[in-house]
Design an enzyme around this catalytic site. Structure first.
Site, PDB file in Angstrom:
ATOM      1  N   ARG A 187      13.187 -24.948 -41.005  1.00  0.00           N
ATOM      2  CA  ARG A 187      12.617 -24.522 -40.137  1.00  0.00           C
ATOM      3  C   ARG A 187      13.109 -22.996 -39.750  1.00  0.00           C
ATOM      4  O   ARG A 187      12.948 -22.509 -38.402  1.00  0.00           O
ATOM      5  CB  ARG A 187      12.890 -25.040 -38.815  1.00  0.00           C
ATOM      6  CG  ARG A 187      12.084 -26.540 -39.643  1.00  0.00           C
ATOM      7  CD  ARG A 187      12.266 -27.803 -38.130  1.00  0.00           C
ATOM      8  NE  ARG A 187      11.792 -27.910 -37.119  1.00  0.00           N
ATOM      9  CZ  ARG A 187      11.085 -28.005 -36.909  1.00  0.00           C
ATOM     10  NH1 ARG A 187       9.977 -29.379 -37.538  1.00  0.00           N
ATOM     11  NH2 ARG A 187      11.067 -28.620 -35.152  1.00  0.00           N
ATOM     12  N   LYS A 199      10.835 -21.570 -38.272  1.00  0.00           N
ATOM     13  CA  LYS A 199       9.718 -21.413 -39.848  1.00  0.00           C
ATOM     14  C   LYS A 199       8.315 -22.052 -38.584  1.00  0.00           C
ATOM     15  O   LYS A 199       7.300 -21.471 -38.649  1.00  0.00           O
ATOM     16  CB  LYS A 199      10.210 -22.648 -40.354  1.00  0.00           C
ATOM     17  CG  LYS A 199       8.742 -23.316 -41.100  1.00  0.00           C
ATOM     18  CD  LYS A 199       8.715 -22.162 -42.588  1.00  0.00           C
ATOM     19  CE  LYS A 199       6.899 -22.268 -43.012  1.00  0.00           C
ATOM     20  NZ  LYS A 199       7.462 -20.841 -44.027  1.00  0.00           N
ATOM     21  N   HIS A 229      -2.933  10.213 -37.551  1.00  0.00           N
ATOM     22  CA  HIS A 229      -2.661  10.657 -36.236  1.00  0.00           C
ATOM     23  C   HIS A 229      -2.033   9.966 -36.065  1.00  0.00           C
ATOM     24  O   HIS A 229      -1.422   9.813 -34.417  1.00  0.00           O
ATOM     25  CB  HIS A 229      -4.112   9.103 -34.913  1.00  0.00           C
ATOM     26  CG  HIS A 229      -5.207   9.411 -36.564  1.00  0.00           C
ATOM     27  ND1 HIS A 229      -6.317  11.348 -35.455  1.00  0.00           N
ATOM     28  CD2 HIS A 229      -6.124   9.170 -36.789  1.00  0.00           C
ATOM     29  CE1 HIS A 229      -6.979  10.645 -35.849  1.00  0.00           C
ATOM     30  NE2 HIS A 229      -7.209  10.104 -36.616  1.00  0.00           N
ATOM     31  N   TRP A 288      18.293 -23.461 -33.102  1.00  0.00           N
ATOM     32  CA  TRP A 288      17.473 -21.844 -32.719  1.00  0.00           C
ATOM     33  C   TRP A 288      18.087 -21.403 -31.401  1.00  0.00           C
ATOM     34  O   TRP A 288      17.187 -21.782 -30.715  1.00  0.00           O
ATOM     35  CB  TRP A 288      15.785 -21.944 -33.851  1.00  0.00           C
ATOM     36  CG  TRP A 288      15.731 -20.797 -33.709  1.00  0.00           C
ATOM     37  CD1 TRP A 288      15.755 -19.757 -34.700  1.00  0.00           C
ATOM     38  CD2 TRP A 288      14.736 -20.341 -32.970  1.00  0.00           C
ATOM     39  NE1 TRP A 288      15.140 -18.422 -34.668  1.00  0.00           N
ATOM     40  CE2 TRP A 288      14.729 -18.867 -33.709  1.00  0.00           C
ATOM     41  CE3 TRP A 288      14.088 -19.995 -31.386  1.00  0.00           C
ATOM     42  CZ2 TRP A 288      13.932 -17.823 -33.224  1.00  0.00           C
ATOM     43  CZ3 TRP A 288      12.887 -19.133 -30.947  1.00  0.00           C
ATOM     44  CH2 TRP A 288      13.100 -18.008 -32.068  1.00  0.00           C
ATOM     45  N   GLU A 328      10.776  -8.781 -42.045  1.00  0.00           N
ATOM     46  CA  GLU A 328      11.404 -10.478 -42.270  1.00  0.00           C
ATOM     47  C   GLU A 328      12.600 -10.255 -43.009  1.00  0.00           C
ATOM     48  O   GLU A 328      14.127 -11.103 -43.069  1.00  0.00           O
ATOM     49  CB  GLU A 328      10.497 -11.673 -42.405  1.00  0.00           C
ATOM     50  CG  GLU A 328       9.309 -11.572 -41.431  1.00  0.00           C
ATOM     51  CD  GLU A 328       8.301 -12.846 -41.841  1.00  0.00           C
ATOM     52  OE1 GLU A 328       8.099 -14.177 -40.939  1.00  0.00           O
ATOM     53  OE2 GLU A 328       7.798 -12.929 -42.912  1.00  0.00           O
ATOM     54  N   ASN A 330      14.880 -29.825 -28.584  1.00  0.00           N
ATOM     55  CA  ASN A 330      13.884 -29.341 -28.730  1.00  0.00           C
ATOM     56  C   ASN A 330      12.823 -28.843 -28.191  1.00  0.00           C
ATOM     57  O   ASN A 330      12.510 -29.062 -27.387  1.00  0.00           O
ATOM     58  CB  ASN A 330      13.011 -29.411 -30.581  1.00  0.00           C
ATOM     59  CG  ASN A 330      12.255 -28.564 -30.461  1.00  0.00           C
ATOM     60  OD1 ASN A 330      12.476 -26.602 -30.068  1.00  0.00           O
ATOM     61  ND2 ASN A 330      11.497 -29.326 -31.713  1.00  0.00           N
ATOM     62  N   GLY A 331      12.991 -27.315 -27.375  1.00  0.00           N
ATOM     63  CA  GLY A 331      11.986 -27.188 -26.039  1.00  0.00           C
ATOM     64  C   GLY A 331      12.893 -26.301 -25.277  1.00  0.00           C
ATOM     65  O   GLY A 331      13.983 -25.777 -25.900  1.00  0.00           O
ATOM     66  N   LYS A 356       6.358  -8.914 -44.223  1.00  0.00           N
ATOM     67  CA  LYS A 356       7.045  -9.401 -45.397  1.00  0.00           C
ATOM     68  C   LYS A 356       8.339  -9.466 -45.967  1.00  0.00           C
ATOM     69  O   LYS A 356       9.593  -9.502 -45.155  1.00  0.00           O
ATOM     70  CB  LYS A 356       6.521  -9.850 -46.212  1.00  0.00           C
ATOM     71  CG  LYS A 356       5.182 -10.509 -46.508  1.00  0.00           C
ATOM     72  CD  LYS A 356       5.659 -11.950 -46.913  1.00  0.00           C
ATOM     73  CE  LYS A 356       5.717 -12.898 -45.349  1.00  0.00           C
ATOM     74  NZ  LYS A 356       4.968 -13.883 -45.052  1.00  0.00           N
ATOM     75  N   CYS A 363      14.645 -25.795 -33.536  1.00  0.00           N
ATOM     76  CA  CYS A 363      15.245 -26.780 -33.237  1.00  0.00           C
ATOM     77  C   CYS A 363      14.643 -27.767 -34.293  1.00  0.00           C
ATOM     78  O   CYS A 363      13.234 -28.273 -33.525  1.00  0.00           O
ATOM     79  CB  CYS A 363      15.652 -26.718 -32.072  1.00  0.00           C
ATOM     80  SG  CYS A 363      16.416 -25.404 -31.159  1.00  0.00           S
ATOM     81  N   GLU A 385       0.715  -7.383 -43.559  1.00  0.00           N
ATOM     82  CA  GLU A 385       1.070  -8.590 -43.664  1.00  0.00           C
ATOM     83  C   GLU A 385       2.506  -8.066 -44.963  1.00  0.00           C
ATOM     84  O   GLU A 385       3.479  -8.747 -44.750  1.00  0.00           O
ATOM     85  CB  GLU A 385       0.586  -9.363 -44.351  1.00  0.00           C
ATOM     86  CG  GLU A 385       1.111 -11.061 -44.878  1.00  0.00           C
ATOM     87  CD  GLU A 385       1.662 -11.678 -44.887  1.00  0.00           C
ATOM     88  OE1 GLU A 385       1.756 -11.518 -43.610  1.00  0.00           O
ATOM     89  OE2 GLU A 385       2.074 -11.984 -45.237  1.00  0.00           O
TER      90      GLU A 385
END
Ligand code: G6P
Length: 611
Positions: A27, A606, A506, A74, A490, A102-103, A487, A2, A483
């Site tokens: 964000r 973000k 395995h 968000w 995402e 926000n929160g 990517k 947010c 990573e």
């Protein structure tokens, strides 16, 4: 996550708030809204989806006034919808107060039950709505806006940032910070509120960061602040160093693409901060611990920053002999970790505001462990709360998927490993010089890697058709495989997993068929023979393979891979940094083929300022 903006001044407020919200888009959000005050009446416009939807709504239903608050949401409590979008205000023709938040309000269920029992009718599923009703109840009991907010804050549990607008006072905004970052701006004729400096830079020249527990009263040209204990406090107003920050995409189609291409420069800038190019030695401020006595250290981080820390572990242990643990911040927080012999903690975070990393850092402080923050924002909460903060020089990163922040974190961590080795005398001077030299060459090698862009764009068409993908690496290339898979997930929404090459047999080998692309990171040198065997295992099962190596590695593998990418040959130290670039470009181009929202992927934020 947010984003909050607020503004009052002589100018029409709606364009100001929209510009602030545009700057917070990066964000991540799923709905947006504004509330403004005109002739004593609070009016709101809220829409689900992108800011464009809100702008379209405002064209047909404009909002006037010179004071207002705005929000990008968000979703945490309640799905993305117009009803759940902020600002929230009591339903009815003339709300007395509106709020953006926000929160998370952790005790909202109890508060909701209490208010509902007294006849309150809620119109959203959010935790936020309780706040407006609590404030309104106080106002109706005769409290001033400040008293109403102060009283309400005593009832709220959780971590949050809030901004309030009151119908009764056109020259008043109130902001409160408990756990989530918030800054305010004050100029002679205006006052503003923003979740970060980027949003505020469009509204003010002078900003102050609120501290934990602060309550700020803002009027045109006036700023009064109360600290966590209710006492009046001074928060220094600083010139906005980033007011000229360009957050445009320039010639680039996406922020992510711009940020990928900025890496040679960003890595170069970071090297200049931490390496002396003439003497070829790392140059760091004094660490909050004696490096010679260090036996064990711990790095905490989330997401991509965690993979940077996981890579650095290989360097630190190999170069210095210090036991270097790495832990996901949200895991460290909730386990009984044995930390008695840990002499130093690294908290790695691009934003410096990630709640889990911040809380892990606070836990480490309670355990008496000196903390070094590795951040991309010098004014962030993590930087301010740490014993030492080291700044990556990536510049603002807007794309949700981290790119240049990652490679600058790796660069800084490589320099840190060198300085620890130097202080502990665990490497020969000549070896240290060689390592420093290979780092200095890195910006040029990164430029060369970017030349693969066209080729990656072509082969991304094949990768983009897949439902799943595997990424394999060994040693420092293992975290890069993780990573790379992150990517791809995402931004292209293709399911991908990273594995240590040796782990294929395995379990994951069972997944390999002619549909499954397997990306293999195989630079020539130390572990080439090992990862090449893992690649053979994949080919033997009919898998399609993208082999990424240098000329020597590709020649040794002999044309058996489905696709290849040739990178310049670099020393082992810098391989993970170089190999990160094709990972980013592959995800970027696969996302383009699939038509996803590259800069603001669905469901992601973000900077994650909630648990
Ligand atoms: C979010 C972002 C990631 C980032 C992670 C940690 O999930 O989408 O790109 O790696 O947070 O963020 P930090 O600011 O702490 O590095």
């Amino acid at each position: 996550m947010c984003g909050i903006v607020g503004y009052l001044g002589g100018e029409s407020v709606t364009p100001k708030l929209l510009e602030g919200l545009r700057r917070l888009e990066y964000r991540g959000y799923d709905s947006a809204g504004l509330a403004t005050l005109e002739d004593g009446v609070i009016a709101r416009r809220r829409t689900e989806g992108k800011l464009e939807n809100l702008i379209t709504r405002l064209r047909s239903e404009p909002l006037g006034g010179v004071a207002g608050i705005g929000h990008t949401r968000w979703a945490t409590h309640g799905r993305p919808s117009e009803e759940n979008a902020h600002p929230h205000a009591p339903a009815g023709a003339t709300p007395e107060v509106a709020v953006v938040h926000n929160g998370i309000i952790e005790n909202y269920k109890e508060l909701r039950t209490e208010l509902a029992a007294a006849g309150t009718k809620f119109s959203s599923e959010t935790d936020t709505e309780v706040i407006v009703f609590l404030v309104q109840r106080e106002l109706q009991r005769g409290a001033t806006p400040l008293e109403a907010v102060q009283q309400t804050l005593t009832r709220l549990e959780g971590a949050f940032a809030l901004a309030f607008l009151f119908a009764a006072d056109e020259n008043l905004l109130i902001a409160a910070r408990r756990g989530s970052p918030l800054a305010v701006g004050v100029d002679t004729e205006s006052a503003s509120i923003g979740s970060d400096v980027l949003a505020l830079a469009s509204m003010t020249q002078k900003i102050a960061y609120l501290e934990e527990g602060d309550l700020a009263i803002l009027r045109r040209g006036e700023f009064v602040c109360y600290g966590a204990n209710g006492e009046s406090v001074t928060r220094e107003l600083k010139s906005v160093s980033q007011s000229n920050v360009q957050i445009g995409k320039g010639e680039y189609r996406h922020f992510m693409r711009k940020e990928i291409f900025e890496q040679p420069t960003a890595v170069g800038e970071t090297l200049h901060s931490f390496l002396d190019p003439a003497r070829l030695v790392a140059t760091f401020p004094d660490l909050p611990t004696n490096a010679k006595d260090l036996r064990r250290m711990l790095s905490v981080a989330c997401g991509t920053a965690f993979y940077a820390a996981a890579t650095a572990r290989y360097w630190i242990e190999a170069m210095t002999g210090i036991v270097s643990d790495v832990e996901i911040a949200s895991e460290l927080r909730y386990r009984k970790a044995a930390l008695d012999d840990c002499g130093l903690a690294l908290c790695v975070s691009q934003s410096g505001e990630t709640m889990d990393t911040l809380e892990a850092s606070r836990l480490l402080a309670q355990r008496g462990i000196p903390r070094v923050a590795i951040v991309n924002n010098a004014d962030s909460t993590l930087a301010r709360e740490s014993d030492l903060s080291l700044l990556t020089r990536a510049g603002p990163e807007i794309g949700v998927a981290s790119t240049k922040a990652f490679t600058t974190q790796l660069t800084l961590l490589a320099c840190l490993a060198l300085t620890l080795a130097e202080k502990r005398q665990t490497l020969e001077t000549e070896t240290l010089r060689r390592y420093a030299e290979s780092l200095m060459e890195l910006p040029s090698r990164l430029f060369e890697a970017l030349e693969l862009d066209k080729k990656i764009a072509q082969l991304a068409h094949d990768i983009a058709e897949a439902q799943h993908a595997l990424y394999l690496g060994r040693g420092t290339l293992f975290p890069i495989a993780l990573e790379g898979a992150l990517k791809l997930k995402e931004i292209s929404y293709i399911h991908a997993e990273g594995y240590a090459g040796g782990e294929m047999k395995h379990g994951p080998l069972a997944l390999v068929d002619e549909e499954m692309p397997v990306v293999v990171l195989a630079p020539s040198g130390g572990l080439f023979a090992k990862i090449a065997s893992n690649a053979e295992e994949v080919l033997a099962r009919g898998g399609r393979m993208l082999l990424i190596s240098d000329a020597e590695g590709l020649a040794a593998f002999g044309g058996k891979a489905t696709w290849t990418l040739e990178l310049p040959k670099v020393p082992e130290l810098t391989q993970p940094i170089l190999y990160a670039l094709p990972m980013q470009l592959l995800a970027y181009h696969a996302a383009l083929v699939r038509g996803t929202d590259v800069d603001q992927p669905r469901n992601l934020a973000k900077s994650v300022t909630v648990e």
